[in-house]
Design an enzyme around this catalytic site. Structure first.
Site, PDB file in Angstrom:
ATOM      1  CG  HIS A   6      -1.992   1.031   1.198  1.00  0.00           C
ATOM      2  ND1 HIS A   6      -3.051   1.037   2.086  1.00  0.00           N
ATOM      3  CD2 HIS A   6      -2.191   2.102   0.400  1.00  0.00           C
ATOM      4  CE1 HIS A   6      -3.836   2.070   1.834  1.00  0.00           C
ATOM      5  NE2 HIS A   6      -3.329   2.730   0.819  1.00  0.00           N
ATOM      6  NE  ARG A  57      -2.366  13.637  -2.320  1.00  0.00           N
ATOM      7  CZ  ARG A  57      -2.099  14.904  -2.018  1.00  0.00           C
ATOM      8  NH1 ARG A  57      -1.505  15.670  -2.928  1.00  0.00           N
ATOM      9  NH2 ARG A  57      -2.421  15.396  -0.834  1.00  0.00           N
ATOM     10  CG  HIS A 160      -7.697   3.375  -1.354  1.00  0.00           C
ATOM     11  ND1 HIS A 160      -8.093   4.648  -0.995  1.00  0.00           N
ATOM     12  CD2 HIS A 160      -6.541   3.132  -0.675  1.00  0.00           C
ATOM     13  CE1 HIS A 160      -7.214   5.148  -0.139  1.00  0.00           C
ATOM     14  NE2 HIS A 160      -6.274   4.257   0.072  1.00  0.00           N
ATOM     15  CE1 TYR A 176      -9.478   8.543   1.321  1.00  0.00           C
ATOM     16  CE2 TYR A 176      -7.382   7.711   2.119  1.00  0.00           C
ATOM     17  CZ  TYR A 176      -8.094   8.497   1.243  1.00  0.00           C
ATOM     18  OH  TYR A 176      -7.435   9.221   0.284  1.00  0.00           O
ATOM     19  CD  GLU A 266      -3.047   5.287   3.764  1.00  0.00           C
ATOM     20  OE1 GLU A 266      -3.868   6.005   3.183  1.00  0.00           O
ATOM     21  OE2 GLU A 266      -3.235   4.803   4.900  1.00  0.00           O
ATOM     22  NE  ARG A 272       2.356  12.761   3.650  1.00  0.00           N
ATOM     23  CZ  ARG A 272       2.586  13.329   2.491  1.00  0.00           C
ATOM     24  NH1 ARG A 272       3.660  14.074   2.325  1.00  0.00           N
ATOM     25  NH2 ARG A 272       1.749  13.170   1.477  1.00  0.00           N
TER      26      ARG A 272
END
Length: 315
Positions: A6, A57, A160, A176, A266, A272
């Site tokens: 992913h 993306r 997705h 999501y 991911e 992040r």
């Protein structure tokens, strides 16, 4: 070998991201592409990830807009990156989807990517409307032309969603995860895999709410008179490990068989930053799996062998 199932091209050059239909697509050099993925390559090396399944993306697939050549441009860019770094990236395509457009219109691009460009899978959006859920369930026969093509090509689909236009939902925080959970429930209620026994779906983000509420889904299976999940779904449905804390990973592995789990991070994606409780990046999911008391055989399944089984076109 460690395969991350992913990954998204979230650092594509600005000229690509700002392109609008009707204008000339920009000329993007190989050097620009190389520069754009250096951060991702650095993190892969630091975290010991050998190969990433790399797709456009997710939040920028633009499915909620009218059809255009955007999907082709996104897929071409992913293809170019995978050609520049064939040992680090295996390409996964987005489908050409839009609200109300028959899914059969997406099949030519899927075939181009798989048969001509060497893509190993695709991302399938169950809600191209962007959070308004105007599409029929994934088990509706209107999806069957796509499933026939997926089985013929022997490639899986990661379920997705993309951008959200409904203000009730945050894209990565709710939309999501809602979609992951909704997709699993749709599959539970029907006999899709009786019609397509070779069809394979990867439900990302650890399966949404599914593992946490496994007892609820087992109970609903019984109440609805459905076959046990182990028989009706879990030969065809897989979850990734994009769960960003140790207790969540612990629960995922306690509930779901290692046969149904694919390593995923991911990266670079939804989260992040550094976890202030641990000092490590949230999306460094290998760290959580390494902390589990898994047998070497199960660890190898999650890190490599399950990905090769689900994505047989991997080199």
């Amino acid at each position: 070998m460690i395969i991350d199932c992913h990954g998204h091209y979230t650092t594509a050059p600005a000229a690509h991201s700002s392109w609008q239909p009707g204008s000339v697509y920009p000329n993007i050099s190989d050097d620009e592409l190389r520069e754009s993925v250096q951060g991702q390559l650095t993190l892969m090396r630091e975290r010991g990830v050998d190969l990433t399944l790399f797709s456009p993306r997710a939040s920028a697939m633009r499915h909620h807009l009218a059809p255009s050549s955007w999907s082709e441009h996104c897929n071409d860019l992913v293809h170019r990156v995978s050609r520049l770094y064939p040992r680090q990236f295996a390409p996964v395509c987005q489908l050409r989807q839009s609200p109300g457009v028959p899914i059969a219109d997406a099949i030519p691009e899927l075939r181009r990517c798989v048969e001509q460009l060497g893509f190993v899978g695709c991302n399938l959006n169950p809600d191209p409307s962007g959070g308004h859920w105007t599409a029929p369930p994934l088990t509706d026969r209107s999806w069957y032309p796509l499933y026939e093509a997926l089985c013929e090509l022997d490639v899986p689909a990661m379920v997705h969603v993309s951008a959200v236009t409904n203000p009730n939902f945050h894209a990565t925080g709710s939309h999501y995860l809602n979609a992951d959970t909704a997709a699993f429930m749709q599959l539970l209620q029907a006999d899709l895999f009786r019609d397509f026994p070779a069809l394979r779906f990867v439900i990302p983000h650890g399966g949404g709410a599914v593992p946490y509420h496994w007892g609820r889904f087992r109970g609903l299976t019984d109440m609805l008179g459905r076959p046990p999940l182990s028989e009706s779904l879990m030969h065809n449905v897989f979850f990734d490990t994009c769960v960003y804390h140790q207790p969540g990973i612990d629960l995922l592995f306690a509930v779901i068989s290692p046969d149904n789990l694919l390593f995923g991070s991911e990266m670079l994606g939804a989260v992040r930053g550094l976890d202030p409780q641990t000092g490590h990046h949230f999306d460094d999911t290998r760290r959580y799996i390494d902390a589990l008391p898994l047998s070497e055989a199960d660890r190898a399944k999650v890190y490599e062998h399950n990905a090769r089984r689900v994505y047989p076109r991997l080199p």
